[in-house]
Design an enzyme around this catalytic site. Sequence first.
Site, PDB file in Angstrom:
ATOM      1  N   PRO A 279      49.079  28.773  44.618  1.00 16.27           N
ATOM      2  CA  PRO A 279      48.016  28.035  43.932  1.00 16.27           C
ATOM      3  C   PRO A 279      46.668  28.733  44.055  1.00 16.27           C
ATOM      4  O   PRO A 279      46.342  29.276  45.107  1.00 16.27           O
ATOM      5  CB  PRO A 279      47.980  26.709  44.698  1.00 16.27           C
ATOM      6  CG  PRO A 279      48.431  27.075  46.081  1.00 16.27           C
ATOM      7  CD  PRO A 279      49.432  28.188  45.912  1.00 16.27           C
ATOM      8  N   ARG A 281      43.481  27.880  41.378  1.00 15.53           N
ATOM      9  CA  ARG A 281      42.465  26.941  40.891  1.00 15.53           C
ATOM     10  C   ARG A 281      42.654  25.522  41.421  1.00 15.53           C
ATOM     11  O   ARG A 281      41.672  24.796  41.571  1.00 15.53           O
ATOM     12  CB  ARG A 281      42.438  26.933  39.375  1.00 15.53           C
ATOM     13  CG  ARG A 281      43.543  26.136  38.730  1.00 15.53           C
ATOM     14  CD  ARG A 281      43.532  26.242  37.231  1.00 15.53           C
ATOM     15  NE  ARG A 281      43.879  27.568  36.788  1.00 15.53           N
ATOM     16  CZ  ARG A 281      43.113  28.295  35.980  1.00 15.53           C
ATOM     17  NH1 ARG A 281      41.982  27.806  35.533  1.00 15.53           N
ATOM     18  NH2 ARG A 281      43.503  29.491  35.611  1.00 15.53           N
ATOM     19  N   CYS A 364      22.755  40.174  26.303  1.00 14.47           N
ATOM     20  CA  CYS A 364      22.601  40.544  24.888  1.00 14.47           C
ATOM     21  C   CYS A 364      23.946  40.508  24.179  1.00 14.47           C
ATOM     22  O   CYS A 364      24.467  41.554  23.760  1.00 14.47           O
ATOM     23  CB  CYS A 364      21.958  41.912  24.795  1.00 14.47           C
ATOM     24  SG  CYS A 364      20.381  41.931  25.639  1.00 14.47           S
ATOM     25  N   GLU A 365      24.538  39.363  24.098  1.00 12.18           N
ATOM     26  CA  GLU A 365      25.790  39.163  23.366  1.00 12.18           C
ATOM     27  C   GLU A 365      25.783  37.756  22.779  1.00 12.18           C
ATOM     28  O   GLU A 365      25.411  36.794  23.473  1.00 12.18           O
ATOM     29  CB  GLU A 365      27.007  39.267  24.307  1.00 12.18           C
ATOM     30  CG  GLU A 365      27.217  40.633  24.874  1.00 12.18           C
ATOM     31  CD  GLU A 365      28.635  41.150  24.694  1.00 12.18           C
ATOM     32  OE1 GLU A 365      29.395  40.611  23.870  1.00 12.18           O
ATOM     33  OE2 GLU A 365      28.947  42.119  25.401  1.00 12.18           O
TER      34      GLU A 365
HETATM   35  N1  LLP Z   1      50.284  33.752  40.877  1.00 10.84           N
HETATM   36  C1  LLP Z   1      50.175  34.742  39.973  1.00 10.84           C
HETATM   37  C2  LLP Z   1      51.244  35.767  39.889  1.00 10.84           C
HETATM   38  C3  LLP Z   1      49.075  34.788  39.097  1.00 10.84           C
HETATM   39  O1  LLP Z   1      48.986  35.757  38.196  1.00 10.84           O
HETATM   40  C4  LLP Z   1      48.073  33.778  39.188  1.00 10.84           C
HETATM   41  C5  LLP Z   1      46.915  33.812  38.302  1.00 10.84           C
HETATM   42  C6  LLP Z   1      48.219  32.768  40.171  1.00 10.84           C
HETATM   43  C7  LLP Z   1      49.340  32.783  40.990  1.00 10.84           C
HETATM   44  C8  LLP Z   1      47.208  31.667  40.359  1.00 10.84           C
HETATM   45  O2  LLP Z   1      47.065  30.858  39.215  1.00 10.84           O
HETATM   46  P1  LLP Z   1      46.174  29.511  39.314  1.00 10.84           P
HETATM   47  O3  LLP Z   1      46.854  28.576  40.280  1.00 10.84           O
HETATM   48  O4  LLP Z   1      44.830  29.886  39.824  1.00 10.84           O
HETATM   49  O5  LLP Z   1      46.092  28.983  37.932  1.00 10.84           O
HETATM   50  N2  LLP Z   1      40.964  34.032  34.704  1.00 10.84           N
HETATM   51  C9  LLP Z   1      41.751  32.910  34.232  1.00 10.84           C
HETATM   52  C10 LLP Z   1      42.983  32.701  35.037  1.00 10.84           C
HETATM   53  C11 LLP Z   1      43.856  33.933  35.179  1.00 10.84           C
HETATM   54  C12 LLP Z   1      44.969  33.685  36.157  1.00 10.84           C
HETATM   55  C13 LLP Z   1      45.631  34.934  36.540  1.00 10.84           C
HETATM   56  N3  LLP Z   1      46.755  34.719  37.419  1.00 10.84           N
HETATM   57  C14 LLP Z   1      40.860  31.660  34.208  1.00 10.84           C
HETATM   58  O6  LLP Z   1      39.659  31.766  34.451  1.00 10.84           O
HETATM   59  O7  LLP Z   1      41.334  30.572  33.881  1.00 10.84           O
END
Ligand code: LLP
Length: 440
Positions: A279, A281, A364-365
Amino acid sequence: MDHFNFINGHLHVEQVDVSAIVEQHGSPVYLYSAQTLKNHYAVLQNAFSALAPLICFSVKSCSNLSVLKLLVDQGSGLDVVSGGELYRALMAGVTADKIVFAGVGKSHEEISYAVDVGVFLFNVESEAELLRLDAVASAAGKRVKVAIRVNPDVVDAGTHEKTATGGRQTKFGIPIERAYELFTPKRYASVDVVGIHIHLGSPIPSAHTYLSALDKIEEMVNRLQAADCPIEFINIGGGFPAQYSTESNPVCSLTETGSHICGRLQELKRLGLRFIIEPGRSISANAGVLLTTVEYIKQGWDRKIAIVDAGMNVLLRPTLYGANHVIWPTRFGDFSGHWTALSESVREAGAAPLEEVDIVGPICETGDHFALGRPLPVLEDASLLAIFSCGAYGMSMASQYNSRGRPPEVLVEGAHAKLIRRRETHDDLIAHERCGLENT
Ligand code: LLP
């Protein structure tokens, strides 16, 4: 379940008035609540207690050493995706036997580093990577454990296309049918293939998406066991929910997701399999806010525009994914919680008139905006705004674009606020380029 509350109309994180943080550390600034991080870790642990998984917090979501250490102190392991993240993880004090190493493109150097420190499990994404890992481990005289990341070809309709990873059109994992042969026992000199890994995307709003993928994984385990392949671990990845809008209670949906997944995996648990979750987020998103100050208000052709001192270099999610974060002035109204702040009931309560405003950054975007036409209390120059749910993929995706230094990070616990990363200076911006100006 977070600790950001309006007390006498002023936003507080735990017991600290957020304005005091800005007075001391300036604006913009990322602010985290230690208690919220701990609560979310505990909620997640409870939600998945029926599986008793190894929880490996996803470092990429919030990589600050102090945040990692706080979670490691709660018992968390860490999920890393690069040599740099592995270094951070070890510096934060986690033991290597609680680290899982994921990522589609691990370099030879990164693999050697991870083999040397003895990470618990490699999540491998291709046969070529498996062969490279086998060669590196053999040369080092070590045995390593591997989970094969499979691509189950399952996509959640509610996930942004840029963060959906479970579909056949993405670069992630190995198609299930192709993966079987990689599990053949004793096929490699120094690698034991003992696990199956999935990560479907981030976030995955519907528990049913996990269930669809787990159906395929269960079938796979049955086939592998029938062929005498020793499967020990199922790694379900991350993507569990956090709260971004005002709609539902995040803890409920996290708990519900956990209970659906646990229910589905009981049979595999009875067979003796162990579980891992990654986990990010669901632990960190709602534990962080970004504070930003209005520099100027101006009237456009047909809209009011508030220009704030944070831009897409500080918080990229709205620009990259059209992400919708709750934004609210830190000193306005006595709301019981920020999740109600945008609801109709607040407007009807007539606490004060709301007016639509674009919240934009200084970069600047054209895409450098946090909200367009957002109903907010009337803003003035120097109004301090809180952008909520920024604890995940906020600071960790920040950059120095437009040569703007990254903001500081502050961790609050009770009445105590601690600087956990200082603001970048002009000198930091050029530090790595000085070599180019040196006479040789
Ligand atoms: N495991 C793997 C293999 C992952 O690639 C990721 C996230 C996670 C776990 C954790 O996922 P979470 O529980 O945080 O959703 N930048 C994007 C999110 C990209 C996530 C990349 N991988 C955003 O701001 O929503």
